[in-house]
Design an enzyme around this catalytic site. Sequence first.
Site, PDB file in Angstrom:
ATOM      1  N   CYS A 192       8.056  12.675 137.341  1.00 47.45           N
ATOM      2  CA  CYS A 192       8.070  13.016 135.919  1.00 47.45           C
ATOM      3  C   CYS A 192       8.876  14.301 135.746  1.00 47.45           C
ATOM      4  CB  CYS A 192       6.633  13.190 135.422  1.00 47.45           C
ATOM      5  SG  CYS A 192       6.487  13.352 133.640  1.00 47.45           S
ATOM      6  N   CYS A 225      12.531   8.824 124.335  1.00 44.49           N
ATOM      7  CA  CYS A 225      12.036  10.124 124.777  1.00 44.49           C
ATOM      8  C   CYS A 225      12.664  11.265 123.991  1.00 44.49           C
ATOM      9  CB  CYS A 225      12.326  10.326 126.265  1.00 44.49           C
ATOM     10  SG  CYS A 225      11.407   9.218 127.328  1.00 44.49           S
TER      11      CYS A 225
END
Length: 429
Positions: free
Chosen positions: A159, A353
């Site tokens: 991540c 995102c």
Amino acid sequence: MAEVVVLGAGLGGTIMAYELRDILGAEHRVSVVNKGSQYSFVPSNPWVAVGWRGRADVTTDLEPVFAKRNIKLHPQGARRVHPAEHRIELNDGTSVTYDYLVIATGPELAFDEIEGFGPEHNTQSVCHVDHALHAKPAFDALVANPGPVIIGAVQGASCFGPAYEFAFILEKALRDAKVRDKVPMTFVTSEPYIGHLGLDGVGDTKGLLESAMRDKHIKWITNAKVDKFEPGKLFVSEMAEDGSVARAHELPFAYSMMLPAFRGVEAVRGIEGLTNPRGFILANKYQQNPTFSDVFSVGVCVAIPPMGKTPVPVGVPKTGFMIESMVTATAHNIAALVAGRQPDSIPTWNAVCLADFGDSGIAFVAQPQIPPRNVSWSSEGKWVHTAKVAFEKYFLHKIKSGRSEPFYEKLAMQALGIDKLKAVTTEKR
């Protein structure tokens, strides 16, 4: 009557419970097993770490909204899943049985895999709201006594977005405090290049992020394998393409935040047929476990192979909209099983995102998230920061209201051509 249990009440688990409640109807039972009753909006943690948000701004109590939605909460948390027995052993010694289980635990943070790593030792974290709150006094100390800063992600991390976000948010906070000129910043990452993100880039994320770092005078080291942390010092090996050490670095720091690698949580790790060696849940294209057909999984806990061989191990992120597509497919597939049909809904794994930089940011759309893609787009601008703030407020409202997808969200995504389920979802068997 079917008993459906969701294990975990994070981003995926909470929305999962809402969608199951909507699609199954009142005649079936939906329960959630979670450690405690607090929901925390993890994407806000970088803001918490510099004091732009407090705990109350990014958390909410799920107990009243679950009660309103007729979802039973077991706040004891899970000790162990026993899939062969269709049972979850809780931390207080009691058990919950199920007809269908959705595992949405998120990850365990593997700080212990590197010496001196983590908020209990020498570095800060934004992976959990408690970590972010712990990082705030360290930020205050940095402002009072400026020195070098190291931000990034270690080997095996998957991540990367929050590391980039926090680097730029911290840079903005230091400028606001009028001490940025006294704080050299270095971004240290296991990625093979800046903007890889565990996805081999999306659009021009490489060019956009490298340009932003140059503009903000943030140096970087890629292909980085962290050897250990000591108080105020990072030892890192910069790896060559053939796996040899190209350079060894000893970097001093007054403040460091590095994202760890993830692994599956203890309640599921090591269960044959359920997890891979790292403890992530094995799932087919329907989000269904191949061995235990009554078990599904969504979110960060799902096993996804890495994009390809890199000099330093790099995982694949599971982003918010991608997780929501897993949730919607899983809800439809469990409803199909309850009705006596076979699963036929396949998530798109599309990604949308917003990476906030404090006063600007980068947005990207990947359809699907894993290449090859139909759409691969990225853009930057001040509008991204505004959009991220708006999304935080919107998503927390969605959690508090107990609604998984208000009609205006669905219409907006449809207008953009961004779907949660693949257009052809029914297959002949």
